[in-house]
Design an enzyme around this catalytic site. Sequence first.
Site, PDB file in Angstrom:
ATOM      1  N   GLU A 116      41.515   1.121 -36.339  1.00 37.12           N
ATOM      2  CA  GLU A 116      41.428   1.400 -34.901  1.00 37.12           C
ATOM      3  C   GLU A 116      39.944   1.486 -34.574  1.00 37.12           C
ATOM      4  OE1 GLU A 116      40.462   3.276 -31.792  1.00 37.12           O
ATOM      5  OE2 GLU A 116      41.505   5.041 -32.570  1.00 37.12           O
ATOM      6  N   CYS A 141      37.228   6.138 -27.316  1.00 37.30           N
ATOM      7  CA  CYS A 141      37.292   4.691 -27.525  1.00 37.30           C
ATOM      8  C   CYS A 141      38.037   3.971 -26.413  1.00 37.30           C
ATOM      9  CB  CYS A 141      37.912   4.374 -28.881  1.00 37.30           C
ATOM     10  SG  CYS A 141      39.561   5.081 -29.117  1.00 37.30           S
TER      11      CYS A 141
END
Length: 474
Positions: free
Chosen positions: A246, A280
């Site tokens: 990720e 993010c």
Amino acid sequence: MNADVPLYIGGSWRRTAETLPIINPATEEIIGTVAVAGPQDLEDALAAAADGFRSWSRTSPWKRSEIILKACALMRERSEDIARSITVENGKSLSEARLEVIRGCEFFEWDAGECVRLYGRVIPSEPGIRYTVVHEPIGPVAAFSPWNFPMSQPARKIAGAIASGCSVIMKASEETPSGVMHIAKAFEDAGLPAGVLNLVFGIPAQISEFLIPRHEIRMIAFTGSTAVGKHLTEIAARHMKPALMELGGHAPVIVCDDTDPVAAGILCASRKYRNSGQVCTSPTRFFVHESIYERFTQAFVEKAQSIKVGDGLDPATQMGPVANGRRIEALQALVDDGRARGARILCGGHRLERRGYFFAPTAIAELPDDARAMREEPFGPLALINPVRSIDEALEKANSLPFGLAAYGFTRSAANVDRIVTCLEAGNVSINTLEASRAETPFGGVKESGLGREGGSEGILHYMIVKNISHLIE
């Protein structure tokens, strides 16, 4: 508040001669130390994880679920202590830290339910033979998590690994280590067998390069920057280890001409500065239709300027400091580059003159496409707002980068929704909301934003192998 964080290996807490300082970003004071794992500590963690896997993989799903839920209940009981430790190490407001603890617990609760629903299937066949497919835990996992969500990011990986029947060596951030320490303590108190969860800290490159090639490790799970993720994926590939990645994003937001510009501007600014923009999935590149651009921008800036910046322990604080001095330098460089290229600094754009790593909520308008901030993830309280003439132009600009983690759209038109969700190149697309991830939904990126998914019914399957069984009945 001081914190001295040890390692946790084979069911025992372990201090080391070498330590690293833990710094409160709101005061720049050293508030504790974190243990640094050496080669023997890592060898012991590998042996413990191998032993833990042998027993845990044979533990019934119901028992695994019971222990996870017991540990989660303990974390909820201790949520205030966990939240305060997050705030003093990471800087985020105490209210955001409390929400992070709840979010981390939800990951554990979801996977505790999923682990008893890891169904296989029977494939139709001719008489006398049976084909069945089952899922089995892959083995010990080496997991790595960043500093921006000190509890919920480790929770996501630990939950998937343990629920599936794997053991895990968790290497969390040395800058914000207490959140994962609380997780390990809760599992210890809940009766998790020794070796199933191991916790190490140290020099990131040394630990990853030590653990990933070892035969005991069967899988890698990482959250962090694209550059580091690519490096770890290369190491894993050389040793044929599956990697769950990720990675970074640079989330676009398309604001169509049929949107309420004031309501959208306020919502976008409120979400942009969550965790000081160090997320993010943070909405960052705003592509706003030119007909509502000025009204959206005015509402966004007014909201940004109203945000109270301060120590996260202050109940009035809405945005805390950034994580460290490195973030200050990186953000200032992006702002200065944008200014040099003719962009308008609508608000902020500078470090606040006080002790601590405080950067003002910042919005920049009309950046050219080649500005650094338009191409590099700012990972801080920096919003980029540009006008566009059409949804086609917005989609082209949104998809122009190699990232594809989260993307957002605001519109009241079903036709626009269809265009946005079909054409945006992202693993997570949200319409009229800026929520990109929940425990029950799969989360991950496309392009250079990652491989695989965490969460949802898909997430736990990454920690398992698929075994096909052919049985000739005699």
